[in-house]
Design a protein around this motif. Structure first.
Motif, PDB file in Angstrom:
ATOM      1  N   ASN A 130      19.561  10.820   7.035  1.00 34.31           N
ATOM      2  CA  ASN A 130      18.414  11.715   7.145  1.00 34.31           C
ATOM      3  C   ASN A 130      18.006  12.327   5.808  1.00 34.31           C
ATOM      4  OD1 ASN A 130      18.206  11.344   9.939  1.00 34.31           O
ATOM      5  ND2 ASN A 130      19.774  12.903  10.335  1.00 34.31           N
ATOM      6  N   ALA A 135      16.518   7.984   3.057  1.00 29.88           N
ATOM      7  CA  ALA A 135      15.514   7.492   3.998  1.00 29.88           C
ATOM      8  C   ALA A 135      14.447   6.667   3.280  1.00 29.88           C
ATOM      9  CB  ALA A 135      14.876   8.670   4.736  1.00 29.88           C
ATOM     10  N   PHE A 136      14.036   7.105   2.096  1.00 26.23           N
ATOM     11  CA  PHE A 136      13.035   6.364   1.327  1.00 26.23           C
ATOM     12  C   PHE A 136      13.575   5.002   0.906  1.00 26.23           C
ATOM     13  CE2 PHE A 136      11.495   5.239  -2.953  1.00 26.23           C
ATOM     14  CZ  PHE A 136      10.156   5.005  -2.651  1.00 26.23           C
ATOM     15  N   ASP A 138      15.969   3.327   2.290  1.00 25.48           N
ATOM     16  CA  ASP A 138      16.135   2.512   3.483  1.00 25.48           C
ATOM     17  C   ASP A 138      14.801   1.894   3.906  1.00 25.48           C
ATOM     18  OD1 ASP A 138      17.928   1.751   5.865  1.00 25.48           O
ATOM     19  OD2 ASP A 138      16.219   2.733   6.855  1.00 25.48           O
ATOM     20  N   LEU A 139      13.718   2.666   3.722  1.00 25.30           N
ATOM     21  CA  LEU A 139      12.390   2.176   4.090  1.00 25.30           C
ATOM     22  C   LEU A 139      11.947   1.039   3.181  1.00 25.30           C
ATOM     23  CD1 LEU A 139       9.771   2.467   5.759  1.00 25.30           C
ATOM     24  CD2 LEU A 139       9.015   4.166   4.069  1.00 25.30           C
ATOM     25  N   VAL A 140      12.097   1.220   1.863  1.00 24.05           N
ATOM     26  CA  VAL A 140      11.622   0.197   0.922  1.00 24.05           C
ATOM     27  C   VAL A 140      12.532  -1.032   0.913  1.00 24.05           C
ATOM     28  CG1 VAL A 140      10.494   1.901  -0.546  1.00 24.05           C
ATOM     29  CG2 VAL A 140      12.859   1.255  -1.023  1.00 24.05           C
ATOM     30  N   SER A 141      13.783  -0.883   1.346  1.00 26.11           N
ATOM     31  CA  SER A 141      14.694  -2.030   1.396  1.00 26.11           C
ATOM     32  C   SER A 141      14.702  -2.699   2.759  1.00 26.11           C
ATOM     33  CB  SER A 141      16.112  -1.587   1.040  1.00 26.11           C
ATOM     34  OG  SER A 141      16.617  -0.675   2.018  1.00 26.11           O
ATOM     35  N   LEU A 142      13.808  -2.248   3.647  1.00 27.05           N
ATOM     36  CA  LEU A 142      13.683  -2.834   4.993  1.00 27.05           C
ATOM     37  C   LEU A 142      14.982  -2.735   5.784  1.00 27.05           C
ATOM     38  CD1 LEU A 142      11.583  -6.019   4.119  1.00 27.05           C
ATOM     39  CD2 LEU A 142      10.767  -3.770   4.837  1.00 27.05           C
ATOM     40  N   GLY A 143      15.642  -1.567   5.638  1.00 31.81           N
ATOM     41  CA  GLY A 143      16.847  -1.305   6.414  1.00 31.81           C
ATOM     42  C   GLY A 143      18.131  -1.825   5.822  1.00 31.81           C
ATOM     43  N   TRP A 145      19.561  -0.670   3.008  1.00 30.29           N
ATOM     44  CA  TRP A 145      20.195   0.346   2.151  1.00 30.29           C
ATOM     45  C   TRP A 145      21.293   1.073   2.914  1.00 30.29           C
ATOM     46  CZ3 TRP A 145      20.817   1.845  -2.669  1.00 30.29           C
ATOM     47  CH2 TRP A 145      21.280   3.141  -2.921  1.00 30.29           C
TER      48      TRP A 145
END
Length: 294
Positions: A130, A135-136, A138-143, A145
């Motif tokens: 969280n 979170a950022f 994880d978003l740019v690595s398509l999950g 990270w």
């Protein structure tokens, strides 16, 4: 002494007195203290130790690591911050609607106290999925990270502080470079355009040469500011984990105020001053040689 020299001496006297009282005298006092064993609250008498204090400091792994961290911080932050500031200055040196608001927006982090900036970035680097940075990524690595505790990870603690410092300090260099850009005569660009020079050629043959002195000033100031890194370390990592993010200023404050080893802290400040002086002298010499070549 003629009237001009007298007026010049009179006008510069307050600044020279302030420099003497608040810089030269305290530094000489620190040099004198560094050769003693002064420690607040100690029942031992004050003794002359010579260079023994410096020998002990350089045999301390924590201080050696602090010196290396300072060097890495300067080598990484100074070029990145200068290049980013130059890019922003070039983008904001345009006559566009609302450009003043964008300049204010990019300069705003400089106005904020470093303590406030550090606290905000502690929240950004919060551990767990969280956390904003996790979170950022994880978003740019398509999950793909894996969440990390940046400020307690020996590989990410110092880079996290670097990112914080670059974000906070770039606006200051940007304003200086923007002023340098606006001081370049427009006639140079007009003449270059008539000769068929494109934007890239104008940048390399007009903008950069005209900004040479401004860039040298920015690099020197950024180097000095980066060398005395303390606030971010104190608030974000406390020098950890395992001295991964400690700096010379942090070690100095810890020695002088936390452990009350005044002489040790004074010796560290002398070492830091000499290191910064050496780096700035090398930078000035390189800049002078490049100016002579061109």
């Amino acid at each position: 002494m003629d009237s001009r020299n007298f007026i010049a001496a009179f006008m510069s006297a307050p600044a020279l007195v302030g420099l003497l009282l608040f810089v030269v005298v305290p530094f000489l006092f620190a040099v004198a203290l560094s050769f003693t064993n002064l420690r607040l609250g100690s029942p031992l008498p004050l003794e002359w130790m010579g260079f023994e204090q410096y020998r002990r400091i350089f045999s301390d792994p924590s201080f050696v690591r602090a010196l290396l961290n300072n060097l890495v911080f300067v080598v990484v932050v100074v070029p990145l911050q200068t290049v980013l500031a130059l890019v922003l200055a070039l983008l904001l040196n345009r006559r566009l609607y609302g450009i003043t608001w964008f300049r204010t927006l990019f300069f705003m982090p400089v106005v904020f106290p470093l303590s406030l900036v550090a606290v905000v970035w502690v929240l950004i680097f919060a551990p767990g999925a969280n956390g904003m940075m996790n979170a950022f990524l994880d978003l740019v690595s398509l999950g793909n990270w894996t969440p990390r505790d940046f400020l307690h990870d020996p590989y990410f603690a110092l880079p996290a502080i670097m990112l914080t410092s670059i974000w906070q300090g770039t606006g200051f260099q940007m304003v200086i470079l923007l002023a340098g850009l606006q001081a370049i005569p427009a006639e140079l660009y007009e003449a270059a355009a008539i000769d068929g020079a494109g934007r890239r050629q104008q940048f390399w043959h007009i903008t950069l040469p005209q900004l040479r002195n401004t860039l040298i000033f920015v690099v020197l100031v950024t180097t000095i500011l980066a060398s005395r890194l303390f606030d971010q370390v104190q608030i974000m990592t406390q020098g950890g984990p395992n001295d991964a993010s400690t700096t010379v200023m942090f070690e100095t404050v810890e020695a002088a105020f936390a452990r009350q080893q005044v002489a040790r802290g004074a010796a560290m400040t002398v070492i830091l001053f000499l290191v910064v002086l050496l780096i700035t002298r090398l930078q000035r010499r390189v800049a002078r040689q490049e100016r002579e070549v061109t």
